[in-house]
Design a protein around this motif. Sequence first.
Motif, PDB file in Angstrom:
ATOM      1  N   MET A  66       0.681  -0.890  -0.454  1.00  0.00           N
ATOM      2  CA  MET A  66       0.009  -0.175  -0.141  1.00  0.00           C
ATOM      3  C   MET A  66       1.084   1.448  -0.065  1.00  0.00           C
ATOM      4  N   LYS A  67       1.696   1.047   1.072  1.00  0.00           N
ATOM      5  CA  LYS A  67       2.741   2.848   1.077  1.00  0.00           C
ATOM      6  C   LYS A  67       3.742   2.512  -0.819  1.00  0.00           C
ATOM      7  N   ALA A  68       3.727   1.705  -1.406  1.00  0.00           N
ATOM      8  CA  ALA A  68       5.235   1.396  -2.099  1.00  0.00           C
ATOM      9  C   ALA A  68       3.897   1.925  -3.474  1.00  0.00           C
ATOM     10  N   THR A  69       3.148   1.701  -3.259  1.00  0.00           N
ATOM     11  CA  THR A  69       2.115   2.050  -4.754  1.00  0.00           C
ATOM     12  C   THR A  69       2.151   3.102  -5.214  1.00  0.00           C
ATOM     13  N   PRO A  70       2.419   3.701  -5.804  1.00  0.00           N
ATOM     14  CA  PRO A  70       2.533   5.104  -6.980  1.00  0.00           C
ATOM     15  C   PRO A  70       0.716   5.332  -6.511  1.00  0.00           C
ATOM     16  N   PRO A  71       1.225   7.449  -7.038  1.00  0.00           N
ATOM     17  CA  PRO A  71      -0.359   8.024  -6.435  1.00  0.00           C
ATOM     18  C   PRO A  71      -0.673   8.028  -7.902  1.00  0.00           C
ATOM     19  N   SER A  72       0.036   7.534  -8.877  1.00  0.00           N
ATOM     20  CA  SER A  72      -1.008   7.210 -10.223  1.00  0.00           C
ATOM     21  C   SER A  72      -2.421   6.448 -10.290  1.00  0.00           C
ATOM     22  N   MET A  73      -1.905   5.330  -9.385  1.00  0.00           N
ATOM     23  CA  MET A  73      -2.991   4.135  -9.309  1.00  0.00           C
ATOM     24  C   MET A  73      -3.794   4.368  -8.392  1.00  0.00           C
ATOM     25  N   THR A  74      -3.600   5.370  -7.571  1.00  0.00           N
ATOM     26  CA  THR A  74      -5.031   6.111  -6.682  1.00  0.00           C
ATOM     27  C   THR A  74      -6.209   6.227  -7.579  1.00  0.00           C
ATOM     28  N   LYS A  75      -5.832   6.906  -8.755  1.00  0.00           N
ATOM     29  CA  LYS A  75      -6.455   7.062  -9.469  1.00  0.00           C
ATOM     30  C   LYS A  75      -7.995   6.579 -10.628  1.00  0.00           C
ATOM     31  N   LEU A  76      -7.165   5.345 -10.255  1.00  0.00           N
ATOM     32  CA  LEU A  76      -8.588   3.980 -10.955  1.00  0.00           C
ATOM     33  C   LEU A  76      -9.454   3.362  -9.643  1.00  0.00           C
ATOM     34  N   SER A  77     -10.160   3.110 -10.514  1.00  0.00           N
ATOM     35  CA  SER A  77     -11.033   2.846 -10.255  1.00  0.00           C
ATOM     36  C   SER A  77     -11.203   1.645  -8.627  1.00  0.00           C
ATOM     37  N   SER A  78     -11.905   1.893  -8.027  1.00  0.00           N
ATOM     38  CA  SER A  78     -11.551   0.862  -6.951  1.00  0.00           C
ATOM     39  C   SER A  78     -11.990  -0.621  -7.362  1.00  0.00           C
ATOM     40  N   THR A  79     -12.864  -0.834  -8.395  1.00  0.00           N
ATOM     41  CA  THR A  79     -12.886  -2.368  -8.492  1.00  0.00           C
ATOM     42  C   THR A  79     -11.502  -3.066  -9.681  1.00  0.00           C
ATOM     43  N   LEU A  80     -11.009  -2.309  -9.994  1.00  0.00           N
ATOM     44  CA  LEU A  80      -9.805  -2.787 -10.294  1.00  0.00           C
ATOM     45  C   LEU A  80      -8.806  -2.724  -9.389  1.00  0.00           C
ATOM     46  N   HIS A  81      -8.393  -2.333  -8.782  1.00  0.00           N
ATOM     47  CA  HIS A  81      -7.758  -1.877  -7.528  1.00  0.00           C
ATOM     48  C   HIS A  81      -7.598  -2.823  -7.224  1.00  0.00           C
ATOM     49  N   ALA A  82      -8.638  -3.224  -6.287  1.00  0.00           N
ATOM     50  CA  ALA A  82      -9.588  -4.767  -5.509  1.00  0.00           C
ATOM     51  C   ALA A  82      -8.685  -6.055  -6.854  1.00  0.00           C
ATOM     52  N   VAL A  83      -9.261  -5.401  -7.630  1.00  0.00           N
ATOM     53  CA  VAL A  83      -8.744  -7.228  -8.704  1.00  0.00           C
ATOM     54  C   VAL A  83      -6.774  -6.828  -8.321  1.00  0.00           C
ATOM     55  N   ILE A  84      -6.429  -6.522  -8.509  1.00  0.00           N
ATOM     56  CA  ILE A  84      -5.009  -6.138  -8.299  1.00  0.00           C
ATOM     57  C   ILE A  84      -4.699  -6.614  -7.391  1.00  0.00           C
ATOM     58  N   ARG A  85      -5.501  -6.103  -5.789  1.00  0.00           N
ATOM     59  CA  ARG A  85      -5.156  -7.116  -4.696  1.00  0.00           C
ATOM     60  C   ARG A  85      -5.118  -7.832  -4.577  1.00  0.00           C
ATOM     61  N   ILE A  86      -6.096  -7.964  -5.181  1.00  0.00           N
ATOM     62  CA  ILE A  86      -6.202  -9.977  -5.130  1.00  0.00           C
ATOM     63  C   ILE A  86      -5.128 -10.471  -5.790  1.00  0.00           C
ATOM     64  N   LYS A  87      -4.950 -10.230  -7.683  1.00  0.00           N
ATOM     65  CA  LYS A  87      -3.456 -11.337  -8.071  1.00  0.00           C
ATOM     66  C   LYS A  87      -2.576 -11.102  -6.850  1.00  0.00           C
ATOM     67  N   GLN A  88      -2.174 -10.244  -6.826  1.00  0.00           N
ATOM     68  CA  GLN A  88      -0.687  -9.650  -6.149  1.00  0.00           C
ATOM     69  C   GLN A  88      -0.541 -10.618  -4.901  1.00  0.00           C
ATOM     70  N   LYS A  89      -2.538 -10.663  -4.160  1.00  0.00           N
ATOM     71  CA  LYS A  89      -2.161 -10.859  -2.613  1.00  0.00           C
ATOM     72  C   LYS A  89      -2.039 -13.015  -3.057  1.00  0.00           C
ATOM     73  N   TYR A  90      -2.854 -13.378  -4.572  1.00  0.00           N
ATOM     74  CA  TYR A  90      -2.263 -14.773  -4.248  1.00  0.00           C
ATOM     75  C   TYR A  90      -1.416 -15.197  -5.165  1.00  0.00           C
ATOM     76  N   GLU A  91      -1.006 -14.592  -5.465  1.00  0.00           N
ATOM     77  CA  GLU A  91       0.798 -15.164  -6.266  1.00  0.00           C
ATOM     78  C   GLU A  91       1.848 -14.778  -5.052  1.00  0.00           C
ATOM     79  N   THR A  92       1.411 -14.344  -4.230  1.00  0.00           N
ATOM     80  CA  THR A  92       2.303 -14.162  -2.334  1.00  0.00           C
ATOM     81  C   THR A  92       2.087 -15.208  -2.142  1.00  0.00           C
ATOM     82  N   LEU A  93       0.419 -15.312  -1.015  1.00  0.00           N
ATOM     83  CA  LEU A  93       0.048 -17.119  -0.687  1.00  0.00           C
ATOM     84  C   LEU A  93       0.319 -18.391  -1.139  1.00  0.00           C
ATOM     85  N   LYS A  94       1.103 -18.470  -2.818  1.00  0.00           N
ATOM     86  CA  LYS A  94       1.051 -19.129  -4.020  1.00  0.00           C
ATOM     87  C   LYS A  94       2.914 -19.339  -3.624  1.00  0.00           C
TER      88      LYS A  94
END
Length: 419
Positions: A25-53
């Motif tokens: 969350m801290k390393a996320t650039p400011p440009s990403m905050t402008k995306l919609s909340s839905t796309l942001h949630a998808v990216i977070r889920i993917k990153q979380k899944y790769e980490t868990l994997k």
Amino acid sequence: MSDQYSSSSSSHTEEEEEETEEEEMKATPPSMTKLSSTLHAVIRIKQKYETLKKRRQEMAMVMSSLTGAPTRASPKIFTFDTTTAAPPLSSPVCQRKKKKRKRRVLYPERRRRHHRAPRREYSPAECCLCLLSAIVFFQVYNAIENLDDHVLRYDLEGLEKTLRREVFGQQGALEDLLSQLNDYLSTYVHNKPLVLSLHGPSGVGKSHLGRLLAGHFRSVVGEPLVLQYYVLHHCPQDANAPQCARDLHALISAMVEQAEEQEKIPLLVFDEVEHMQGDLLDVLHNLVASKQSNQFLNAVYVFLSNLGHQHITKHVLHNISTATSCCNGNPLRALTPVLRKSLEELHALWTQADILSMGLLEKSHVMQCFLEEMTQEGFYPDRTHVERLASEVEYYPTAGGREYSVTGCKQVVAKVNLL
């Protein structure tokens, strides 16, 4: 121990995941905050899944190194990986145990099966055997039917009723006579003629029996095939014996030839044989011999005489106690050998004959003769009158409670005519 280790590892993993999320969350650039909340949630889920994997693969490798079990590849379902490396050929995935397929049971063809009985071969001999058996059966059945038909032609049942009704006191002789006739008349082909010689004292019913036989056979085979020969009538003089013998031979030859054409058996009755001359006895002996031709073999000869009456009278009077207990109720059968021996000494004719003996008549038999004669003459059959007439007949001395007549029924006709 393993449970404690698994619980501690799981709690440590959750803490690391939370820290990772905060760093991301801290390393996320400011440009990403402008995306919609839905796309942001998808990216977070993917990153979380790769980490868990990654974490889970590391934990699986640690567990496999501790327990020695082979590492298990993660499933490819619900992953977003575009390219994955194919597992090596020596991986556990390729080493799956193949299920053993059951082999299909193949039965041999029908002609090769050995558990079934071999096929029975057809044999034409069986049909021939069945046909032969059927032919033999029908031949035997037809022969039996022919025997019955041949006997019925002579009506022996009617003859038996007539003899038992008309002849008194001679049950044993009648049974032997009917048995001989039934056996001989049951077939037409014979190897010798039937020769019956009936002997008995005077008045016992010999001539009456001959007349009954002749009358019955006239009704069944005809008048030309029945002969009643009275010696004292046909050949009274001894000087005419040779001519009488020739005439008798010619007469019998004509009868048997006619009977052969009609397929019938003639009857020849000779009464008063004790008066026959030697020439007549010789002719009869030649005719009844088995060496004659076929037509002479199919005939019935009946000889009636009082020859041997002394033996019969003596035997009856001295064996009264065994009259019904010997020889099936006929005591005269025991006398046959003695009587035959005496007759064969007279002439060889009796060597070809069957001897039948007729015994003495008792008083009850004489009363039956009177009753029968009085009925035929039209007299009322009064028993008192019959007993009076029967008492006038001469009898032998009483022996064993039985009275035997000296003359039998010889005087019955004369006494009834005097009434």
